[in-house]
Design an enzyme around this catalytic site. Sequence first.
Site, PDB file in Angstrom:
ATOM      1  N   SER A  95       0.844  -1.195   0.000  1.00 11.49           N
ATOM      2  CA  SER A  95       0.000   0.000   0.000  1.00 11.49           C
ATOM      3  C   SER A  95       0.882   1.249   0.000  1.00 11.49           C
ATOM      4  CB  SER A  95      -0.954  -0.054   1.194  1.00 11.49           C
ATOM      5  OG  SER A  95      -1.986   0.889   1.071  1.00 11.49           O
ATOM      6  N   HIS A 229      -7.884  -5.576   0.694  1.00 15.09           N
ATOM      7  CA  HIS A 229      -6.701  -4.722   0.731  1.00 15.09           C
ATOM      8  C   HIS A 229      -5.590  -5.341   1.579  1.00 15.09           C
ATOM      9  CE1 HIS A 229      -4.477  -1.075   0.137  1.00 15.09           C
ATOM     10  NE2 HIS A 229      -4.345  -0.881   1.439  1.00 15.09           N
TER      11      HIS A 229
END
Length: 251
Positions: A95, A229
């Site tokens: 990320s 995610h």
Amino acid sequence: MTKTTVDESWVRGFHRGPENGPTLVCFPHAGGSASYFTSFSAELRSTLQVLAIQYPGRQDRLRDRCLGSIDELAEESYRALRPLLDRPVAFFGHSMGAMIAFEVATLMRERLDAAPTILFASGRRAPSRFRDESVHLRDDAGLIAELKTLSGTDSRILDDEDVLRMILPSMRSDYRAVESYRYRPGPPLTCPITAVIGEDDGKVNQDEARAWGDHTTGEFRLHVLPGGHFYLAEQRQAVADLVARQLLAPA
């Protein structure tokens, strides 16, 4: 820590890897810390030396000033890692960490005419793919709601007011860094890039992930794994196997 003189306030090691094995440096997500990669290091300890970056403003660096831009985080990470960068080293960023890893690799290209052996970009769209987001401008309740949606933070922590008071400043600073980042076009990297995403990740789609291939003259690969995610929590072994295969593959 292994055979290095890196800045240990920034660079952490959890297990002793092979004396002459490859080195993998991991860059955590927004709000994350080096310890996120402890189990990942354990999976790889027989084949790789795994290190991880500890950003300021969290855990044992809680009193250190948070850095509010990707450029600052990349610059300080580069400085801390500089003693390692004259020998082969690979990067794995998740990320926000993928953006920082990319910018550290860019600094290597500009200052050392060098590159990581490979860049693993996890759970993040390519630097050139922009989304207008403003999570860092939300109030505390809105920021906590975002964290719960992503499932990247233990829900018990999010229900502990004292802990929240400690982690929210670094979380907000990290989101500010991510959301204010703007890619500056320049020469592509020369190292291979492997993008890895969760198939249900609302923060990056496959098209945005494939665009990482535009940022290198080297080989590009995309892997899509089950999960959202934070797919890495459930797919740690699969990702560790993927990393080991690519780093140990014959040249």
